[in-house]
Design an enzyme around this catalytic site. Structure first.
Site, short mmCIF file in Angstrom:
data_model
loop_
_atom_site.label_atom_id
_atom_site.label_comp_id
_atom_site.label_asym_id
_atom_site.label_seq_id
_atom_site.Cartn_x
_atom_site.Cartn_y
_atom_site.Cartn_z
N SER A 139 0.85 -1.19 0.00
CA SER A 139 0.00 0.00 0.00
C SER A 139 0.88 1.24 0.00
CB SER A 139 -0.89 0.00 1.25
OG SER A 139 -1.54 1.25 1.43
N TYR A 149 -0.85 -1.01 10.52
CA TYR A 149 -1.13 -1.31 9.11
C TYR A 149 -0.01 -0.80 8.22
CZ TYR A 149 -3.34 -1.47 4.54
OH TYR A 149 -3.59 -1.73 3.22
#
Length: 264
Positions: A139, A149
């Site tokens: 990401s 994350y």
């Protein structure tokens, strides 16, 4: 016939990879937790593209689930996997210390341990055959300070780059795919307030996959689809961390105490 194994193929980027690779005449091995959706996805791809589709129900946030997929990747009695797409993942809403530690640890198991172990299992056979491809979905958050994350996705990027360097000349191609916001179930499942984001921030999953495969064909190890996000990554390398941290926090400000399901 080329065989591709995709984790988290029932929605979003994983589903886009499944559609594209099936259209390119790849046989598929689909791995997900939800057996019903897995069966539906497999049936649709078989009917539309006429390819062979295996299904493997497994929770990659558990040791047993990871071991089951490792077994498939190493099984000499089944068609070898030529392309591995490590896509399964999930997000926790809220800041550090707002999400239960159990959810944070599940995330690290899925994003890091599963990627490490499945990449190793696939790469062993690929190196022996002198060819193969591993795509690890990360990401743009990997380049920004945003809790567990982002940290886990930063690990995915560095791990993929390191594996590509260590196995250079083996015939294995590696790609770390770093999309920005993609219109999928991901944000809804995580309970994030994605409606706050402007329409221009969103990417299409099929276009993200097409860009990834173009970058792979060009020999790139890092793929950041779309010029807007390439610019964001470039800025993240020079703008103070606190600025990007504040910008990226808006979509997930509130916390839902129910543990979010992961994709796959």
């Amino acid at each position: 016939m080329t065989t591709s194994l995709i984790t988290g193929p029932t929605a979003g980027i994983g589903a886009a990879f499944a559609r594209r690779l099936a259209a390119d005449r790849h046989d598929l091995v689909l791995v997900a937790r939800d057996g019903a959706r897995l069966g539906e996805t497999a049936a649709e791809l078989r009917e539309r593209h006429g390819v062979r589709v295996e299904v493997l129900q497994a929770d990659l946030a558990t040791d047993g689930g990871i071991s089951a997929v490792e077994g498939r990747l190493r099984d000499a009695g089944l068609p070898p996997v030529d392309v591995l797409v490590n896509n399964a993942g999930f997000g926790n809403r809220g800041r550090f210390l707002e999400a239960p530690m159990a959810d944070e640890l599940r995330m690290l198991t899925l994003h890091c341990e599963a990627v490490l172990r499945l990449t190793a299992a696939a790469a062993e056979g690929m190196r022996e055959r002198g060819r193969g491809t591993v795509v690890n979905v990360a990401s743009v958050a990997a380049f920004m300070p945003r809790g567990t994350y982002a940290a886990s996705k930063a690990w995915v990027v560095r791990f993929t780059e390191g594996a590509a360097l260590d196995l250079r000349g083996s015939g294995i191609r590696f790609l770390a795919l770093c999309p920005g916001f993609v219109r999928t179930e991901f944000h809804e499942r995580a309970g994030m307030q994605a409606e706050r984001l402007p329409s221009w921030a969103w990417l299409d999953a099929d276009k993200v996959v097409a860009a990834a495969l173009r970058d792979l064909a060009r020999g790139k190890v890092l793929s950041v689809p779309d010029a807007r996000y390439k610019t964001a990554v470039g800025l993240a390398r020079h703008v103070p961390s606190r600025v990007f941290g504040a910008l990226s926090a808006g979509a997930g400000r509130r916390y839902d105490p129910k543990p979010p399901p992961h994709r796959g």
